[in-house]
Design a protein around this motif. Structure first.
Motif, mmCIF file in Angstrom:
data_model
loop_
_atom_site.group_PDB
_atom_site.id
_atom_site.type_symbol
_atom_site.label_atom_id
_atom_site.label_comp_id
_atom_site.label_asym_id
_atom_site.label_seq_id
_atom_site.Cartn_x
_atom_site.Cartn_y
_atom_site.Cartn_z
ATOM 1 N N LYS A 185 15.672 2.557 -11.258
ATOM 2 C CA LYS A 185 16.813 3.473 -11.180
ATOM 3 C C LYS A 185 16.410 4.757 -10.463
ATOM 4 C CE LYS A 185 19.251 1.936 -15.355
ATOM 5 N NZ LYS A 185 19.767 2.353 -16.695
ATOM 6 N N ARG A 186 15.190 5.222 -10.759
ATOM 7 C CA ARG A 186 14.722 6.439 -10.111
ATOM 8 C C ARG A 186 14.352 6.181 -8.659
ATOM 9 N NH1 ARG A 186 9.530 10.236 -11.901
ATOM 10 N NH2 ARG A 186 9.737 11.703 -10.153
ATOM 11 N N PHE A 187 13.749 5.013 -8.417
ATOM 12 C CA PHE A 187 13.360 4.648 -7.057
ATOM 13 C C PHE A 187 14.037 3.328 -6.699
ATOM 14 C CE2 PHE A 187 9.679 7.007 -8.802
ATOM 15 C CZ PHE A 187 9.601 8.054 -7.878
ATOM 16 N N PRO A 188 15.292 3.373 -6.242
ATOM 17 C CA PRO A 188 16.039 2.134 -5.980
ATOM 18 C C PRO A 188 15.371 1.205 -4.979
ATOM 19 C CG PRO A 188 17.500 4.040 -6.004
ATOM 20 C CD PRO A 188 16.108 4.574 -6.025
ATOM 21 N N LYS A 189 14.591 1.749 -4.065
ATOM 22 C CA LYS A 189 13.945 0.936 -3.036
ATOM 23 C C LYS A 189 12.516 0.533 -3.419
ATOM 24 C CE LYS A 189 16.673 2.862 0.752
ATOM 25 N NZ LYS A 189 16.645 3.549 2.074
ATOM 26 N N ALA A 190 12.168 0.726 -4.701
ATOM 27 C CA ALA A 190 10.806 0.398 -5.135
ATOM 28 C C ALA A 190 10.520 -1.079 -4.950
ATOM 29 C CB ALA A 190 10.609 0.787 -6.603
ATOM 30 N N PRO B 3 8.650 3.327 -23.237
ATOM 31 C CA PRO B 3 8.703 2.426 -22.076
ATOM 32 C C PRO B 3 9.855 2.761 -21.137
ATOM 33 C CG PRO B 3 9.704 1.359 -23.954
ATOM 34 C CD PRO B 3 9.202 2.700 -24.448
ATOM 35 N N ARG B 4 10.612 3.808 -21.464
ATOM 36 C CA ARG B 4 11.806 4.126 -20.674
ATOM 37 C C ARG B 4 11.476 4.362 -19.211
ATOM 38 N NH1 ARG B 4 14.098 9.281 -19.913
ATOM 39 N NH2 ARG B 4 12.774 10.096 -21.585
ATOM 40 N N TYR B 5 10.380 5.059 -18.945
ATOM 41 C CA TYR B 5 10.042 5.369 -17.552
ATOM 42 C C TYR B 5 9.709 4.105 -16.758
ATOM 43 C CZ TYR B 5 9.759 10.039 -19.571
ATOM 44 O OH TYR B 5 10.051 11.195 -20.237
ATOM 45 N N LEU B 6 9.085 3.139 -17.425
ATOM 46 C CA LEU B 6 8.785 1.871 -16.758
ATOM 47 C C LEU B 6 10.060 1.061 -16.546
ATOM 48 C CD1 LEU B 6 6.780 -0.273 -15.700
ATOM 49 C CD2 LEU B 6 6.543 -1.071 -18.057
ATOM 50 N N LEU B 7 10.870 0.943 -17.600
ATOM 51 C CA LEU B 7 12.073 0.125 -17.519
ATOM 52 C C LEU B 7 13.103 0.706 -16.554
ATOM 53 C CD1 LEU B 7 12.449 -0.738 -21.314
ATOM 54 C CD2 LEU B 7 11.730 -2.298 -19.487
ATOM 55 N N GLU B 8 13.081 2.026 -16.375
ATOM 56 C CA GLU B 8 14.069 2.673 -15.505
ATOM 57 C C GLU B 8 13.479 3.093 -14.160
ATOM 58 O OE1 GLU B 8 15.791 5.865 -17.728
ATOM 59 O OE2 GLU B 8 16.636 4.543 -19.268
ATOM 60 N N PHE B 9 12.302 2.568 -13.833
ATOM 61 C CA PHE B 9 11.648 2.960 -12.586
ATOM 62 C C PHE B 9 12.526 2.634 -11.372
ATOM 63 C CE2 PHE B 9 8.515 2.667 -9.140
ATOM 64 C CZ PHE B 9 7.750 3.803 -9.367
ATOM 65 N N LEU C 54 0.795 -1.220 0.000
ATOM 66 C CA LEU C 54 0.000 0.000 0.000
ATOM 67 C C LEU C 54 0.832 1.276 0.000
ATOM 68 C CD1 LEU C 54 -2.834 -1.039 2.493
ATOM 69 C CD2 LEU C 54 -2.858 -1.068 -0.004
ATOM 70 N N ARG C 55 2.100 1.162 0.299
ATOM 71 C CA ARG C 55 2.958 2.336 0.303
ATOM 72 C C ARG C 55 3.922 2.273 -0.874
ATOM 73 N NH1 ARG C 55 0.678 6.338 3.164
ATOM 74 N NH2 ARG C 55 0.126 5.692 5.282
ATOM 75 N N GLY C 56 4.088 3.409 -1.537
ATOM 76 C CA GLY C 56 4.956 3.448 -2.696
ATOM 77 C C GLY C 56 6.399 3.654 -2.318
ATOM 78 N N PRO C 57 7.273 3.606 -3.313
ATOM 79 C CA PRO C 57 6.966 3.348 -4.723
ATOM 80 C C PRO C 57 6.806 1.858 -5.008
ATOM 81 C CG PRO C 57 9.299 3.774 -4.468
ATOM 82 C CD PRO C 57 8.688 3.972 -3.108
ATOM 83 N N VAL C 58 5.895 1.535 -5.932
ATOM 84 C CA VAL C 58 5.625 0.149 -6.323
ATOM 85 C C VAL C 58 5.609 0.095 -7.847
ATOM 86 C CG1 VAL C 58 3.994 -1.769 -6.241
ATOM 87 C CG2 VAL C 58 4.239 -0.260 -4.251
ATOM 88 N N VAL C 59 6.285 -0.899 -8.424
ATOM 89 C CA VAL C 59 6.236 -1.106 -9.868
ATOM 90 C C VAL C 59 5.734 -2.523 -10.115
ATOM 91 C CG1 VAL C 59 8.698 -1.723 -9.922
ATOM 92 C CG2 VAL C 59 7.514 -1.126 -12.052
ATOM 93 N N VAL C 60 4.685 -2.639 -10.905
ATOM 94 C CA VAL C 60 4.081 -3.927 -11.229
ATOM 95 C C VAL C 60 4.325 -4.202 -12.714
ATOM 96 C CG1 VAL C 60 1.989 -5.324 -11.223
ATOM 97 C CG2 VAL C 60 2.301 -3.547 -9.488
ATOM 98 N N LEU C 61 5.103 -5.221 -12.996
ATOM 99 C CA LEU C 61 5.323 -5.654 -14.382
ATOM 100 C C LEU C 61 4.311 -6.752 -14.660
ATOM 101 C CD1 LEU C 61 9.225 -5.733 -14.343
ATOM 102 C CD2 LEU C 61 7.733 -3.922 -15.199
#
Length: 685
Positions: free
Chosen positions: A284-289, A276-282, A32-39
């Motif tokens: 990198k921007r949020f290392p603890k995602a 798709p760069r923002y998804l693929l590099e998520f 429930l807390r971000g950052p979260v990336v779902v592939l």
């Protein structure tokens, strides 16, 4: 900009929301807390996962409903998200497209920041692009205006200013629209902005740009928006553009309460500026995602999933997720090489008819193709076969006259509805006065299309009543009117019973029981305009999207020539190298081009091979007598159908697609005689 929360009584405890989820979906819902990336691969239940995440966050008290903003890329997807949240007992969450969310906020803040009423938004750029072209002395036609409009959109969503367009386009190797050079496009883009300013209008890209600018430059307004929205969910994140990402960054500020969902393998809108760069590099921007991968495919059979996986594996697609089928085994994927476009359309229409005859709803069948120009042949073939269809991307459902009239009648009925009469019955009574009847008209055409539209309203009323009954209440006509108004605003049309015809791009986000992927030949797939490696790679991903639309039945086909009797110069797409069963066609196909010998080459299942050979011999003799090509008598597809149906009368013969009255008058008696001779040779001696 505040919204009212809802009561969740009657929906069970928060943990009940998790019961219907698999382990990976549950992991999404409880993060429930971000950052979260779902592939999330195709058919893996990403919408279920993120809507349950929002619902679980609201029901556990972690989120306030009006603090959540969920954005996606189509009004239909946003409408579906709102519907699912409502079914989970959660209201007040904003689920909108990027443009709808931005427009709402811009309209709210415009009087305070800019003053006066908001500028009118252009529905179409074409008139102003044409005017801009005239001002710089460039001659344009309708096609050129369309191409230049698309190029302006690409520059604006990519944050490429008009004065920087020439340098950026040359640096990236982006070709200018046909007939123009980069310098001309840059001048035209500048003139287009001047025309807009003079007329006091803005375009859809301006909505995002202006709002992002306001949030960047006005701290108090940025704080107000960020105070309202504290949790963000972005669906289809592989399709985000630099402009959309800029606005998302302004919404977020320095926070990281963000959940993004996407699939790099479904990136098919790069030509519009999506990346798709923002998804693929998520990460990198949020290392603890927190990263979750959804790979359990609940949509498609193992046969379809295998083809989809192999399509990506052989193309070495970046970020490809290997799907794992969860459904039972189904029929094999069919691969068919037709003689020509007409035969392909007729063959697909015939197979669609057989699926319908065995219980598949027409609305659960789709014919998908690369370009909209391909639809005409399928429209004709389906009409000839007496099968209803709808062209996705055609006239919008809520703009149809019969739908507008029906909504007016229902709105009036809502004010005087009988509380003791079930809502579906009331709806049927009202629509009967507008010409609706229980059974569809026998003939195709405009009358049937009108019936299909009003029948979709009847079906929606039934669905709404069932949903309300499950919640322990009775739906009213007013509820239906409210649902229709919400759907109209989001262009979330109810299902119309008819085979769907759609381009591969328009099919994104949809699914059907049966899918016919037509025209998969070089030049169309990949399209001839795909000249770079990146463009060809996107065409492969586009085919992958088409494959993964199918739940059970999937046929992949192409035609060897454009017209009957034409040179068979087309070749199937390179993307299916090693996957297409070379040297054969699928069940239900027509003979291979140049096939000789017995009709085993047809592989139609229950056809009569001797009858087919007899019919071909009869046709050869007729062709010699009239001195015309054999296909002009009757095509192989027609002879195959005759060999399967074995008609005994002209009435039965007339039901076979491709045999009209003229053909029956000329050849009907002879064809029936050939059938009779092959069926009962003793009686014909």
């Amino acid at each position: 900009m505040s919204f009212t929360s809802n009561s969740t009584a009657g929906f069970g405890g928060p943990d009940a929301i998790l019961d219907a989820l698999d382990p990976e979906q549950r992991e999404v819902a409880t993060a429930l807390r971000g950052p979260v990336v779902v592939l999330a691969g195709a058919g893996t239940g990403k919408t279920r996962a993120i809507t349950h995440r929002i619902a679980y966050g609201v029901r556990t008290g972690v989120y306030k409903p009006n603090s959540v903003l969920a954005v996606t890329f189509t009004a239909r997807a946003a409408g579906e998200m709102r519907t699912r949240l409502r079914e989970l007992g959660v209201a007040g969450v904003q689920a909108r497209t990027f443009h709808a969310a931005a427009l709402r906020q811009l309209g709210y803040f415009w009087p305070r920041v800019i003053g006066g009423a908001p500028s009118r938004i252009l529905e179409h750029k074409a008139p102003l692009v044409a005017e801009a072209a005239r001002r710089i002395g460039v001659s344009v036609d309708r096609v050129a205006v369309r191409d230049l409009s698309s190029e302006i959109e690409w520059a604006k969503v990519g944050l490429v200013a008009a004065e920087d367009y020439e340098r950026r386009a040359l640096a990236t190797g982006r070709p200018a629209p046909a007939g123009f050079d980069h310098h001309q496009v840059a001048r035209l883009a500048t003139a287009y902005e001047d025309v807009k300013s003079e007329r006091g209008v803005i375009d859809f890209e301006d909505v995002l740009q202006i709002l992002a600018g306001i949030l960047t430059e006005n701290r108090s307004i940025a704080d107000e928006v960020r105070g309202q929205y504290r949790h963000f969910v972005v669906d289809e994140y592989q399709d985000v553009s630099p402009l959309q990402q800029l606005l998302l960054d302004q919404w977020l500020g320095d926070r990281n309460e963000l959940c993004v969902v996407g699939d790099p393998s479904q990136t098919i809108y790069s030509f519009t500026g999506a990346t798709p760069r923002y998804l693929l590099e998520f990460r990198k921007r949020f290392p603890k995602a927190h990263e979750v991968r959804l790979v359990r495919d609940y949509r498609s059979t193992p046969q379809v999933v295998h083809l989809a996986n192999e399509l990506l594996r052989r193309g070495r697609v970046t970020g490809a997720l290997g799907l794992r089928a969860q459904r039972p085994a189904g029929p094999p994927v069919s691969f068919t090489a037709y003689d020509d476009d007409e035969a392909e359309a007729a063959g697909i229409a015939a197979k669609a008819g057989r699926l319908i005859a065995t219980g598949t709803r027409p609305s659960e069948i789709a014919v998908l193709y690369r370009t909209n120009a391909q639809s005409e042949a399928f429209e004709t073939a389906l009409s000839d076969a007496g099968i209803g269809y709808q062209v996705r991307g055609g006239e919008r459902f809520f703009q149809r006259k019969e739908v507008r009239d029906a909504v007016v009648l229902l709105r009036g009925a809502a004010r005087s509805a009988d509380p003791d009469q079930p809502m579906p019955e009331q709806v049927r009574d009202v629509l009967t006065t507008a010409g609706w009847q229980e059974k569809p008209p026998a003939a195709r055409g405009a009358a049937r299309e009108r019936w299909d539209s009003t029948q979709a309203l009847v079906a929606l009323a039934d669905d709404l009543a069932r949903t309300a009954s499950g919640d322990g209440r009775a739906a009213t006509v007013a509820d239906l009117v409210a649902e229709l108004e919400e759907r109209a605003a989001a262009q979330h049309a109810p299902t119309v019973e008819g085979v769907t015809l759609a381009s591969l791009h328009a099919a994104k986000g949809l699914e059907w029981d049966a899918v016919f992927l037509a025209g998969v030949s070089e030049g169309l797939m990949p399209i001839s305009l795909a000249e770079t490696d990146d463009a060809v790679a996107e065409e492969r991903r586009l085919l992958y999207v088409g494959v993964t639309r199918a739940r059970v039945h999937l046929e992949v086909s192409f035609a060897r020539s454009r017209a009957p009797g034409g040179r068979a110069g087309r070749k199937r797409t390179r993307f299916l190298d090693g996957l297409w069963p070379d040297g054969e066609t699928s069940r239900g196909g027509v003979p291979r081009a140049g096939a000789r010998g017995r009709s085993r080459d047809l592989l139609t299942g229950d056809h009569d091979p001797e009858l087919f050979d007899a019919l071909r011999e009869w046709r050869r003799q007729v062709a010699v007598e009239i001195d015309k090509p054999a296909y002009t008598v009757l095509t192989d597809a027609v002879l195959a159908a005759v060999a399967e149906v074995r008609p005994t009368s002209t009435t039965q013969l007339a039901r076979i697609h491709g045999i009209g009255p003229a053909k029956i008058d000329r050849y009907g008696a002879a064809v029936l005689a050939v059938v009779a001779a092959a069926t009962n040779p003793e009686k014909t001696r």
